[in-house]
Write a protein that holds these residues in place. Structure first.
Motif, PDB file in Angstrom:
ATOM      1  N   LEU A 102       0.815  -1.218   0.000  1.00  0.00           N
ATOM      2  CA  LEU A 102       0.000   0.000   0.000  1.00  0.00           C
ATOM      3  C   LEU A 102       0.846   1.265   0.000  1.00  0.00           C
ATOM      4  N   ASN A 103       1.985   1.217   0.656  1.00  0.00           N
ATOM      5  CA  ASN A 103       2.782   2.430   0.845  1.00  0.00           C
ATOM      6  C   ASN A 103       3.940   2.560  -0.134  1.00  0.00           C
ATOM      7  N   ARG A 104       3.958   1.736  -1.155  1.00  0.00           N
ATOM      8  CA  ARG A 104       5.010   1.843  -2.165  1.00  0.00           C
ATOM      9  C   ARG A 104       4.606   2.826  -3.256  1.00  0.00           C
ATOM     10  N   ARG A 105       5.581   3.634  -3.675  1.00  0.00           N
ATOM     11  CA  ARG A 105       5.354   4.518  -4.807  1.00  0.00           C
ATOM     12  C   ARG A 105       5.587   3.742  -6.108  1.00  0.00           C
ATOM     13  N   PRO A 106       5.093   4.276  -7.242  1.00  0.00           N
ATOM     14  CA  PRO A 106       5.224   3.553  -8.507  1.00  0.00           C
ATOM     15  C   PRO A 106       6.643   3.126  -8.855  1.00  0.00           C
TER      16      PRO A 106
END
Length: 229
Positions: free
Chosen positions: A138-142
């Motif tokens: 959920l907290n990962r950026r692209p």
């Protein structure tokens, strides 16, 4: 009543004296819950068809109705509201906001659909990301996601507002075969679980394996319309 109706739809692009007939007198009906592929080679009119159905463009002639209402009869503002509330889009290039996490990208789509500045329904955002297999990301950026994972975020973003119709333009074009199958299987599952109508364009024969209905376009006309048993 069909969810979507196209009646004698033609789209002509003009460049100086040159006239390009991208779609030519197309008739098509799509019922709620269908999982339909628009199949054909590049330049046959697939993307044009999706753009017209998604109220991103207007036909030169003919009528497109969504739940019985003419899309062409809407004002630009009404078309924007129509897209915001009833249609989800999945693009081959993901179109994620790079500075936002997976959760925030999906949350932003829900906030826009709600037309207010309040926080979106966090439970719904997290749930749809879990359902596409990204519950632990959920907290990962692209930039910290693979191409397949980014496309899963795009699927979640399209579905979070619970649209009646999802339009996917070549959604597996930039993915390898294994990842393409994973993404397609997710879309099939969401179609079955949520009864969301999917229309997606492709020129990849593998994608057709997953479709319940194949509509083949050649030179702007429907050449084949086949439902699988």
């Amino acid at each position: 009543m069909p969810l979507l109706e196209l009646e004698s739809v033609t789209k002509i692009y003009r460049q100086g004296d040159i006239e390009v007939r991208a779609l030519d007198n197309v008739d098509l009906e799509v019922s709620e819950g269908e999982f339909t592929t628009i199949f054909g080679p590049s330049g046959c009119g697939k993307t044009t068809l999706l753009n017209l159905v998604g109220a991103l463009d207007r036909p030169t002639s003919g009528t497109i109705r969504f739940q019985g209402r003419s899309i062409g009869g809407m004002t630009r503002a009404e078309q924007a509201l129509h897209r915001r509330h009833h249609i989800g889009f999945i693009f081959q290039s993901h179109n994620l906001i790079p500075v936002l996490t997976a959760y925030e990208n999906v949350e932003f789509a829900l906030q826009v659909a709600k037309q207010n500045g309040r926080h979106a329904d966090g439970d719904r955002v997290a749930d749809i990301l879990r359902r596409v297999g990204l519950g632990d990301m959920l907290n990962r950026r692209p930039n910290a996601l693979s191409g397949g994972q980014m496309q899963r975020v795009a699927v979640a973003r399209a579905l979070v507002k619970e649209p009646k119709l999802v339009l996917a333009d070549e959604p597996t074009a930039n993915l390898d075969s294994d990842t393409s199958r994973e993404v397609l299987e997710i879309m099939v599952r969401m179609n079955q679980e949520l009864n969301t109508t999917f229309i997606f364009s492709t020129h990849d024969p593998m994608v057709m394996e997953y479709a319940k209905r194949v509509v083949e376009i050649r030179d702007g006309r429907i050449a084949r319309d086949e439902r699988k048993v």
